[in-house]
Motif scaffolding. Sequence first.
Motif, PDB file in Angstrom:
ATOM      1  N   ASP A   1     -27.113 125.063 100.896  1.00 26.34           N
ATOM      2  CA  ASP A   1     -27.699 126.264 100.814  1.00 26.34           C
ATOM      3  C   ASP A   1     -29.203 126.135 100.846  1.00 26.34           C
ATOM      4  O   ASP A   1     -29.872 126.075 100.196  1.00 26.34           O
ATOM      5  CB  ASP A   1     -27.342 127.032  99.507  1.00 26.34           C
ATOM      6  N   PRO A   2     -29.626 126.153 102.302  1.00 25.42           N
ATOM      7  CA  PRO A   2     -31.018 125.745 102.504  1.00 25.42           C
ATOM      8  C   PRO A   2     -31.739 126.979 102.468  1.00 25.42           C
ATOM      9  O   PRO A   2     -31.495 127.848 102.656  1.00 25.42           O
ATOM     10  CB  PRO A   2     -31.015 125.327 103.999  1.00 25.42           C
ATOM     11  N   ASP A   3     -33.058 126.673 102.299  1.00 30.15           N
ATOM     12  CA  ASP A   3     -34.069 127.526 102.303  1.00 30.15           C
ATOM     13  C   ASP A   3     -34.424 128.210 103.565  1.00 30.15           C
ATOM     14  O   ASP A   3     -34.081 127.358 104.730  1.00 30.15           O
ATOM     15  CB  ASP A   3     -35.248 127.451 101.542  1.00 30.15           C
ATOM     16  N   ARG A   4     -34.774 129.431 103.751  1.00 30.88           N
ATOM     17  CA  ARG A   4     -34.905 129.997 105.250  1.00 30.88           C
ATOM     18  C   ARG A   4     -36.453 130.717 105.158  1.00 30.88           C
ATOM     19  O   ARG A   4     -36.884 131.267 104.319  1.00 30.88           O
ATOM     20  CB  ARG A   4     -33.960 130.717 105.657  1.00 30.88           C
TER      21      ARG A   4
ATOM     22  N   ASP B   1     -25.376 132.168 109.949  1.00 28.40           N
ATOM     23  CA  ASP B   1     -25.602 131.033 110.825  1.00 28.40           C
ATOM     24  C   ASP B   1     -24.280 131.043 111.662  1.00 28.40           C
ATOM     25  O   ASP B   1     -23.147 131.231 111.216  1.00 28.40           O
ATOM     26  CB  ASP B   1     -25.448 129.526 110.266  1.00 28.40           C
ATOM     27  N   GLY B   2     -24.284 130.831 112.847  1.00 32.98           N
ATOM     28  CA  GLY B   2     -23.384 130.605 113.991  1.00 32.98           C
ATOM     29  C   GLY B   2     -23.359 131.001 115.400  1.00 32.98           C
ATOM     30  O   GLY B   2     -24.583 130.723 115.749  1.00 32.98           O
TER      31      GLY B   2
ATOM     32  N   ASN C   1     -24.574 134.066 103.273  1.00 31.88           N
ATOM     33  CA  ASN C   1     -24.786 135.042 104.253  1.00 31.88           C
ATOM     34  C   ASN C   1     -25.963 135.878 103.480  1.00 31.88           C
ATOM     35  O   ASN C   1     -26.078 135.854 102.315  1.00 31.88           O
ATOM     36  CB  ASN C   1     -23.683 136.200 104.251  1.00 31.88           C
ATOM     37  N   ARG C   2     -26.891 136.459 104.435  1.00 30.47           N
ATOM     38  CA  ARG C   2     -28.154 137.205 103.894  1.00 30.47           C
ATOM     39  C   ARG C   2     -28.122 138.793 104.256  1.00 30.47           C
ATOM     40  O   ARG C   2     -27.753 138.849 105.649  1.00 30.47           O
ATOM     41  CB  ARG C   2     -29.235 136.321 104.447  1.00 30.47           C
TER      42      ARG C   2
ATOM     43  N   ILE D   1     -29.782 131.789 113.039  1.00 32.57           N
ATOM     44  CA  ILE D   1     -29.661 131.131 111.906  1.00 32.57           C
ATOM     45  C   ILE D   1     -29.881 132.266 110.930  1.00 32.57           C
ATOM     46  O   ILE D   1     -30.875 133.205 111.215  1.00 32.57           O
ATOM     47  CB  ILE D   1     -30.882 130.160 111.890  1.00 32.57           C
ATOM     48  N   ALA D   2     -29.004 132.430 109.898  1.00 25.50           N
ATOM     49  CA  ALA D   2     -29.316 133.510 108.761  1.00 25.50           C
ATOM     50  C   ALA D   2     -30.641 133.604 108.135  1.00 25.50           C
ATOM     51  O   ALA D   2     -31.394 132.511 107.973  1.00 25.50           O
ATOM     52  CB  ALA D   2     -28.137 133.370 107.880  1.00 25.50           C
TER      53      ALA D   2
END
Length: 249
Positions: free
Chosen positions: A64-67, A81-82, A127-128, A229-230
């Motif tokens: 669960d990386p920071d964005r 992401d995808g 998901n965001r 990238i989400a």
Amino acid sequence: MAGDLLDSEGRGEVFSSLPRIHPEGRKFAIGALAISLVFAFFAWETLAWPMAFLSLGILAFFRDPDRVVPQDERYVVSPADGTVVQITQVAPPQELVVDDGSGTEGLGTDPVTRVSIFLSVFDVHINRTPISGMVRRLVYIPGKFLNADLDKASEDNERQYILVERSDGVKIAFAQIAGLVARRIVPFVKPGDTLGVGQRVGMIRFGSRVDVYLPAGTGSRVMIGQRVIAGETVIAELDTRPLIEGVSQ
């Protein structure tokens, strides 16, 4: 300020650190590791090593990386992401159009641009939200578990719709869709919650798809086959001329 970059916790910089592991994944990783240790205790190395690698794979899946989120009200960011697998004009789902008794209007009936993003088992599955605003609807629909890469997955598969409305009335909906392997959609939010753009809203376990329904008259800024990238990739810009095929950015 418009155009500023902030991560999902309001920090204005990217910092290097190992991504956190979402709590949903810890129990699976601990279970696999425990089985590996049992096999190792009995000297069953041919079984112990695969389970150890499986536990590492589970940790990677639930990372669960920071964005760093673009802070511009014109931008719609990717909720997942995808890889973009489809950009098309469709009628909004009935679940997001009909009166649900809440007193809040859903989407209109005019065709909108739908951007479909396929998530492999190697992608981050948190998901965001594409925009900031209030969660107006959260609708769970039971269904099949077809390959999420298929067109009919949007209508046939198990899915969950989330409708977010900004303070200025702009509404964007997106759908978390279970896939061939994914068997559970986990929400982190509920109707009435207020979200910041790029905030975590849920996850889908083990391969899936996310559809984004852009406001009528809004076109895509991405192309089929593009990686997104989400919380970071801008997939659309409000009040711009629709481009169904998308454009490179």
